[in-house]
Motif scaffolding. Structure first.
Motif, PDB file in Angstrom:
ATOM      1  N   SER A  53       0.841  -1.201   0.000  1.00 49.68           N
ATOM      2  CA  SER A  53       0.000   0.000   0.000  1.00 49.68           C
ATOM      3  C   SER A  53       0.874   1.248   0.000  1.00 49.68           C
ATOM      4  CB  SER A  53      -0.934  -0.024   1.216  1.00 49.68           C
ATOM      5  OG  SER A  53      -0.181   0.026   2.407  1.00 49.68           O
ATOM      6  N   PRO A  54       0.296   2.401  -0.309  1.00 46.50           N
ATOM      7  CA  PRO A  54       1.100   3.628  -0.370  1.00 46.50           C
ATOM      8  C   PRO A  54       1.796   3.954   0.949  1.00 46.50           C
ATOM      9  CG  PRO A  54      -1.038   3.980  -1.373  1.00 46.50           C
ATOM     10  CD  PRO A  54      -1.094   2.642  -0.692  1.00 46.50           C
ATOM     11  N   SER A  55       2.938   4.587   0.835  1.00 45.97           N
ATOM     12  CA  SER A  55       3.708   5.029   1.997  1.00 45.97           C
ATOM     13  C   SER A  55       3.578   6.536   2.143  1.00 45.97           C
ATOM     14  CB  SER A  55       5.192   4.690   1.805  1.00 45.97           C
ATOM     15  OG  SER A  55       5.371   3.304   1.689  1.00 45.97           O
ATOM     16  N   LEU A  56       3.605   7.001   3.378  1.00 38.20           N
ATOM     17  CA  LEU A  56       3.653   8.436   3.635  1.00 38.20           C
ATOM     18  C   LEU A  56       5.111   8.861   3.632  1.00 38.20           C
ATOM     19  CD1 LEU A  56       1.089   8.679   6.572  1.00 38.20           C
ATOM     20  CD2 LEU A  56       0.733   9.281   4.173  1.00 38.20           C
ATOM     21  N   ILE A  57       5.395  10.024   3.076  1.00 32.99           N
ATOM     22  CA  ILE A  57       6.758  10.544   3.012  1.00 32.99           C
ATOM     23  C   ILE A  57       6.835  11.828   3.820  1.00 32.99           C
ATOM     24  CG2 ILE A  57       8.637  11.313   1.505  1.00 32.99           C
ATOM     25  CD1 ILE A  57       7.790   8.363   1.073  1.00 32.99           C
ATOM     26  N   PHE A  58       7.781  11.896   4.753  1.00 29.31           N
ATOM     27  CA  PHE A  58       7.983  13.057   5.606  1.00 29.31           C
ATOM     28  C   PHE A  58       9.374  13.639   5.369  1.00 29.31           C
ATOM     29  CE2 PHE A  58       5.104  10.251   7.880  1.00 29.31           C
ATOM     30  CZ  PHE A  58       4.171  11.090   8.448  1.00 29.31           C
ATOM     31  N   ASN A  59       9.495  14.968   5.403  1.00 30.75           N
ATOM     32  CA  ASN A  59      10.829  15.549   5.473  1.00 30.75           C
ATOM     33  C   ASN A  59      11.222  15.540   6.956  1.00 30.75           C
ATOM     34  OD1 ASN A  59      10.057  18.036   6.789  1.00 30.75           O
ATOM     35  ND2 ASN A  59       9.518  18.908   4.814  1.00 30.75           N
ATOM     36  N   PRO A  60      12.479  15.801   7.303  1.00 28.70           N
ATOM     37  CA  PRO A  60      12.897  15.705   8.712  1.00 28.70           C
ATOM     38  C   PRO A  60      12.098  16.596   9.672  1.00 28.70           C
ATOM     39  CG  PRO A  60      14.817  15.657   7.309  1.00 28.70           C
ATOM     40  CD  PRO A  60      13.640  15.970   6.414  1.00 28.70           C
ATOM     41  N   ALA A  61      11.742  17.802   9.268  1.00 25.50           N
ATOM     42  CA  ALA A  61      10.975  18.699  10.149  1.00 25.50           C
ATOM     43  C   ALA A  61       9.565  18.149  10.385  1.00 25.50           C
ATOM     44  CB  ALA A  61      10.910  20.099   9.553  1.00 25.50           C
ATOM     45  N   GLU A  62       8.944  17.627   9.347  1.00 21.73           N
ATOM     46  CA  GLU A  62       7.616  17.037   9.492  1.00 21.73           C
ATOM     47  C   GLU A  62       7.661  15.812  10.392  1.00 21.73           C
ATOM     48  OE1 GLU A  62       5.763  18.195   5.127  1.00 21.73           O
ATOM     49  OE2 GLU A  62       6.996  16.395   5.335  1.00 21.73           O
ATOM     50  N   TRP A  63       8.693  14.986  10.218  1.00 22.76           N
ATOM     51  CA  TRP A  63       8.831  13.783  11.037  1.00 22.76           C
ATOM     52  C   TRP A  63       8.987  14.149  12.508  1.00 22.76           C
ATOM     53  CZ3 TRP A  63       7.482   9.038  10.878  1.00 22.76           C
ATOM     54  CH2 TRP A  63       8.003   8.116  11.781  1.00 22.76           C
ATOM     55  N   ARG A  64       9.838  15.150  12.776  1.00 20.26           N
ATOM     56  CA  ARG A  64      10.033  15.588  14.163  1.00 20.26           C
ATOM     57  C   ARG A  64       8.712  16.075  14.759  1.00 20.26           C
ATOM     58  NH1 ARG A  64      12.431  17.030  18.451  1.00 20.26           N
ATOM     59  NH2 ARG A  64      12.581  19.099  19.323  1.00 20.26           N
ATOM     60  N   ALA A  65       7.962  16.873  14.024  1.00 22.36           N
ATOM     61  CA  ALA A  65       6.674  17.372  14.510  1.00 22.36           C
ATOM     62  C   ALA A  65       5.717  16.208  14.782  1.00 22.36           C
ATOM     63  CB  ALA A  65       6.066  18.346  13.510  1.00 22.36           C
ATOM     64  N   PHE A  66       5.685  15.227  13.899  1.00 22.61           N
ATOM     65  CA  PHE A  66       4.839  14.045  14.091  1.00 22.61           C
ATOM     66  C   PHE A  66       5.225  13.307  15.366  1.00 22.61           C
ATOM     67  CE2 PHE A  66       4.403   9.430  13.540  1.00 22.61           C
ATOM     68  CZ  PHE A  66       3.022   9.335  13.505  1.00 22.61           C
ATOM     69  N   VAL A  67       6.503  13.030  15.549  1.00 23.81           N
ATOM     70  CA  VAL A  67       6.970  12.283  16.727  1.00 23.81           C
ATOM     71  C   VAL A  67       6.684  13.053  18.012  1.00 23.81           C
ATOM     72  CG1 VAL A  67       9.029  11.371  17.884  1.00 23.81           C
ATOM     73  CG2 VAL A  67       8.682  10.947  15.441  1.00 23.81           C
ATOM     74  N   VAL A  68       6.986  14.352  18.032  1.00 18.22           N
ATOM     75  CA  VAL A  68       6.739  15.169  19.229  1.00 18.22           C
ATOM     76  C   VAL A  68       5.256  15.156  19.583  1.00 18.22           C
ATOM     77  CG1 VAL A  68       6.734  17.552  20.088  1.00 18.22           C
ATOM     78  CG2 VAL A  68       8.784  16.617  19.006  1.00 18.22           C
ATOM     79  N   ASN A  69       4.390  15.345  18.584  1.00 20.94           N
ATOM     80  CA  ASN A  69       2.952  15.343  18.850  1.00 20.94           C
ATOM     81  C   ASN A  69       2.445  13.973  19.288  1.00 20.94           C
ATOM     82  OD1 ASN A  69       1.874  18.076  18.401  1.00 20.94           O
ATOM     83  ND2 ASN A  69       2.833  17.822  16.400  1.00 20.94           N
ATOM     84  N   ALA A  70       2.980  12.912  18.705  1.00 19.09           N
ATOM     85  CA  ALA A  70       2.592  11.564  19.121  1.00 19.09           C
ATOM     86  C   ALA A  70       2.992  11.316  20.569  1.00 19.09           C
ATOM     87  CB  ALA A  70       3.225  10.528  18.203  1.00 19.09           C
ATOM     88  N   ARG A  71       4.194  11.721  20.946  1.00 18.67           N
ATOM     89  CA  ARG A  71       4.643  11.558  22.332  1.00 18.67           C
ATOM     90  C   ARG A  71       3.783  12.360  23.300  1.00 18.67           C
ATOM     91  NH1 ARG A  71      11.109  11.980  21.280  1.00 18.67           N
ATOM     92  NH2 ARG A  71      11.392   9.847  20.530  1.00 18.67           N
ATOM     93  N   ASP A  72       3.265  13.508  22.842  1.00 13.83           N
ATOM     94  CA  ASP A  72       2.440  14.367  23.688  1.00 13.83           C
ATOM     95  C   ASP A  72       0.978  13.905  23.735  1.00 13.83           C
ATOM     96  OD1 ASP A  72       4.585  15.943  24.366  1.00 13.83           O
ATOM     97  OD2 ASP A  72       4.107  17.539  22.949  1.00 13.83           O
ATOM     98  N   GLY A  73       0.653  12.837  22.990  1.00 17.64           N
ATOM     99  CA  GLY A  73      -0.703  12.299  23.006  1.00 17.64           C
ATOM    100  C   GLY A  73      -1.668  12.954  22.047  1.00 17.64           C
ATOM    101  N   ALA A  74      -1.172  13.728  21.123  1.00 17.09           N
ATOM    102  CA  ALA A  74      -2.038  14.464  20.190  1.00 17.09           C
ATOM    103  C   ALA A  74      -2.893  13.539  19.329  1.00 17.09           C
ATOM    104  CB  ALA A  74      -1.213  15.366  19.297  1.00 17.09           C
ATOM    105  N   PHE A  75      -2.479  12.298  19.139  1.00 21.30           N
ATOM    106  CA  PHE A  75      -3.212  11.385  18.273  1.00 21.30           C
ATOM    107  C   PHE A  75      -3.939  10.296  19.042  1.00 21.30           C
ATOM    108  CE2 PHE A  75       0.693  12.758  15.952  1.00 21.30           C
ATOM    109  CZ  PHE A  75       0.067  13.718  15.162  1.00 21.30           C
ATOM    110  N   ASP A  76      -3.968  10.386  20.378  1.00 22.82           N
ATOM    111  CA  ASP A  76      -4.674   9.396  21.181  1.00 22.82           C
ATOM    112  C   ASP A  76      -6.173   9.484  20.896  1.00 22.82           C
ATOM    113  OD1 ASP A  76      -2.294   8.640  22.266  1.00 22.82           O
ATOM    114  OD2 ASP A  76      -2.625   9.578  24.215  1.00 22.82           O
ATOM    115  N   LEU A  77      -6.790   8.357  20.706  1.00 23.36           N
ATOM    116  CA  LEU A  77      -8.209   8.320  20.380  1.00 23.36           C
ATOM    117  C   LEU A  77      -9.099   8.122  21.607  1.00 23.36           C
ATOM    118  CD1 LEU A  77      -8.038   6.176  17.128  1.00 23.36           C
ATOM    119  CD2 LEU A  77      -8.166   8.664  17.341  1.00 23.36           C
ATOM    120  N   THR A  78      -8.500   7.965  22.764  1.00 32.47           N
ATOM    121  CA  THR A  78      -9.293   7.733  23.975  1.00 32.47           C
ATOM    122  C   THR A  78      -9.427   8.981  24.802  1.00 32.47           C
ATOM    123  OG1 THR A  78      -7.329   6.996  25.181  1.00 32.47           O
ATOM    124  CG2 THR A  78      -8.678   5.310  24.102  1.00 32.47           C
TER     125      THR A  78
END
Length: 78
Positions: A53-78
């Protein structure tokens, strides 16, 4: 740079990367897990359960923002 039909766009336009020889890494060994690969200065992310299936492509700044937000719980569904 060879092209591939396996790509996704996040933010600004990204080059089409050849992911056929990418060294995919996984945080677990479960089916359907997220895998990442570092290719030509970009980070590719795919569903390990459906690697064709298709892959998402991130530049380094986008990847860092994604990881930081994931660690902060920004994508938690609960």
């Amino acid at each position: 740079m060879a092209t591939s039909t396996q790509h996704g766009l996040v933010g600004s336009a990204k080059p089409e990367l050849d992911l056929s020889g990418a060294d995919w890494q996984s945080g677990s060994k479960g089916a359907g897990d997220v895998q990442i690969a570092f290719v030509e200065g970009f980070i590719a992310m795919r569903n390990g359960g459906t690697p064709g299936s298709p892959s998402l492509i991130f530049n380094p700044a986008e990847w860092r923002a994604f990881v930081v937000n994931a660690r902060d719980g920004a994508f938690d569904l609960t």
